[in-house]
Scaffold this motif. Structure first.
Motif, PDB file in Angstrom:
ATOM      1  N   GLN A   9     -20.918 -12.713  -0.655  1.00 17.82           N
ATOM      2  CA  GLN A   9     -19.666 -12.872   0.077  1.00 17.82           C
ATOM      3  C   GLN A   9     -18.704 -11.817  -0.464  1.00 17.82           C
ATOM      4  N   ILE A  10     -18.823 -10.596   0.070  1.00 16.43           N
ATOM      5  CA  ILE A  10     -18.124  -9.470  -0.545  1.00 16.43           C
ATOM      6  C   ILE A  10     -17.387  -8.622   0.486  1.00 16.43           C
ATOM      7  N   ILE A  11     -16.190  -8.180   0.091  1.00 16.71           N
ATOM      8  CA  ILE A  11     -15.370  -7.248   0.868  1.00 16.71           C
ATOM      9  C   ILE A  11     -15.465  -5.887   0.191  1.00 16.71           C
ATOM     10  N   LEU A  12     -15.787  -4.863   0.956  1.00 13.78           N
ATOM     11  CA  LEU A  12     -15.803  -3.480   0.456  1.00 13.78           C
ATOM     12  C   LEU A  12     -14.699  -2.722   1.175  1.00 13.78           C
ATOM     13  N   THR A  13     -13.879  -2.008   0.439  1.00 18.00           N
ATOM     14  CA  THR A  13     -12.715  -1.368   1.049  1.00 18.00           C
ATOM     15  C   THR A  13     -12.447  -0.008   0.423  1.00 18.00           C
ATOM     16  N   ALA A  14     -11.792   0.846   1.204  1.00 19.90           N
ATOM     17  CA  ALA A  14     -11.434   2.193   0.745  1.00 19.90           C
ATOM     18  C   ALA A  14     -10.147   2.619   1.427  1.00 19.90           C
ATOM     19  N   LYS A  15      -9.431   3.538   0.796  1.00 24.63           N
ATOM     20  CA  LYS A  15      -8.252   4.130   1.434  1.00 24.63           C
ATOM     21  C   LYS A  15      -8.707   4.907   2.662  1.00 24.63           C
ATOM     22  N   SER A  16      -7.940   4.804   3.731  1.00 25.03           N
ATOM     23  CA  SER A  16      -8.337   5.444   4.983  1.00 25.03           C
ATOM     24  C   SER A  16      -8.042   6.935   4.963  1.00 25.03           C
ATOM     25  N   ASP A  17      -8.917   7.689   5.617  1.00 20.69           N
ATOM     26  CA  ASP A  17      -8.720   9.131   5.796  1.00 20.69           C
ATOM     27  C   ASP A  17      -8.009   9.445   7.105  1.00 20.69           C
ATOM     28  N   SER A  18      -7.680   8.406   7.882  1.00 23.73           N
ATOM     29  CA  SER A  18      -7.092   8.626   9.205  1.00 23.73           C
ATOM     30  C   SER A  18      -5.704   7.999   9.267  1.00 23.73           C
ATOM     31  N   GLN A  19      -5.313   7.538  10.454  1.00 22.71           N
ATOM     32  CA  GLN A  19      -3.978   6.973  10.632  1.00 22.71           C
ATOM     33  C   GLN A  19      -3.854   5.573  10.056  1.00 22.71           C
ATOM     34  N   ASN A  20      -4.953   4.921   9.715  1.00 22.10           N
ATOM     35  CA  ASN A  20      -4.901   3.596   9.110  1.00 22.10           C
ATOM     36  C   ASN A  20      -4.538   3.711   7.633  1.00 22.10           C
ATOM     37  N   ASP A  21      -4.075   2.599   7.076  1.00 21.66           N
ATOM     38  CA  ASP A  21      -3.792   2.584   5.638  1.00 21.66           C
ATOM     39  C   ASP A  21      -5.064   2.379   4.822  1.00 21.66           C
ATOM     40  N   PHE A  22      -5.946   1.516   5.305  1.00 25.31           N
ATOM     41  CA  PHE A  22      -7.210   1.304   4.609  1.00 25.31           C
ATOM     42  C   PHE A  22      -8.266   0.853   5.606  1.00 25.31           C
ATOM     43  N   VAL A  23      -9.516   0.940   5.178  1.00 24.27           N
ATOM     44  CA  VAL A  23     -10.650   0.476   5.977  1.00 24.27           C
ATOM     45  C   VAL A  23     -11.455  -0.491   5.123  1.00 24.27           C
ATOM     46  N   TYR A  24     -12.312  -1.274   5.778  1.00 25.75           N
ATOM     47  CA  TYR A  24     -13.104  -2.225   5.006  1.00 25.75           C
ATOM     48  C   TYR A  24     -14.314  -2.696   5.804  1.00 25.75           C
ATOM     49  N   ARG A  25     -15.248  -3.310   5.086  1.00 25.90           N
ATOM     50  CA  ARG A  25     -16.393  -3.992   5.678  1.00 25.90           C
ATOM     51  C   ARG A  25     -16.610  -5.299   4.915  1.00 25.90           C
TER      52      ARG A  25
END
Length: 267
Positions: A180-196
């Motif tokens: 049960q895990i969230i993986l996230t990174a700072k976004s390279d686009s117009q979003n602040d962050f992305v995740y899966r």
């Protein structure tokens, strides 16, 4: 014969076949047994199905089931249930309250743009000392690892591209305690962050758009980016956008929905 009103809603999108699909079942009278609720959720076979019953004036009971188990909180199914009540049943109000197993969730609705605002809890974060193991398991550089409420773990990745290209094995995650895990990174686009989000412990390998993950993600990225309002995207292949606002005691999650199926569940 038993008959329940059923809706399938695509949440966090205004386009059909995008976002995250959820089932919404309206319970009129007696609350069904847990066994029956689980069988219905298994039959519908979406990541979550919300069961909703009126308790009083603009107040509702809500519970969430995956095809294999009950979960305490679900963002996209809450959004979907609210959308059904406001948009399909045309409630004469723009505010309602959902009572979950252990929370009271306040919901607001803007009928002009059909935007739903959910007020969700802030999850606590406890940084874990060793992120080498998860890096090796995923073959993905992880810079930080946290334990969160409701049995979640969250890992911070170095690269959006690497996160997007990641392929995982459910058995590997569950056998190593990361089911049960969230993986996230700072976004390279117009979003602040992305995740899966990967949740094989709950019968879902990867969830398309996980609203409740914002309870962990939003406070973390708010601190890192020094922003109170954050825009994010879940890299699931189904187009989605989530806006979250970090408040003093909770977070506000904003999203739209579209109805793709409505009818009757009969048995």
């Amino acid at each position: 014969m038993t008959n329940y009103k059923f809706y399938q809603i695509d949440a966090f999108t205004n386009s059909a076949f995008e976002g995250n699909p959820a089932g919404v079942i309206l319970i009129d009278n007696n609350w069904p047994s847990d066994d029956l609720l689980q069988k219905i959720a298994r039959e519908i076979n979406l990541s979550e199905t919300a069961f909703v019953q009126i308790l009083g004036v603009h107040k509702y009971k809500i519970r969430f089931f995956t095809p294999t188990c009950e979960v305490p909180l679900c963002g996209h199914a809450t959004l979907s249930a609210a959308f059904v009540l406001f948009n399909e049943l045309n409630l004469k109000t723009n505010q309602l309250i959902f009572n979950t197993i252990d929370l009271q969730l306040h919901v607001d609705y803007n009928p002009k743009n059909k935007l739903v605002k959910l007020n969700f809890p802030l999850y606590s974060l406890q940084q874990l000392p060793n992120n080498t193991e998860i890096s090796q398991i995923l073959n993905l550089p992880i810079t930080e690892l946290y334990a969160c409420d409701n049995n979640w773990k969250m890992a911070i990745c170095k690269s959006e591209i690497a996160l997007q290209n990641l392929q995982v094995n459910a058995n590997t995650l569950t056998s190593n305690g990361y089911g049960q895990i969230i993986l996230t990174a700072k976004s390279d686009s117009q979003n602040d962050f992305v995740y899966r989000c990967f949740v094989p412990d709950l019968g879902i390998l990867e969830d398309p758009v996980t609203g409740s993950a914002q309870c962990t993600l939003a406070p973390y990225w708010s601190s890192v980016l020094n922003k109170k309002e954050l825009i994010s995207q879940q890299l699931s292949g189904r187009t989605n956008t989530i806006t979250a606002q970090v408040n003093a005691n909770n977070i506000s999650i904003f999203g739209t929905c579209t109805t793709v199926i409505k009818g009757d569940l009969m048995f």
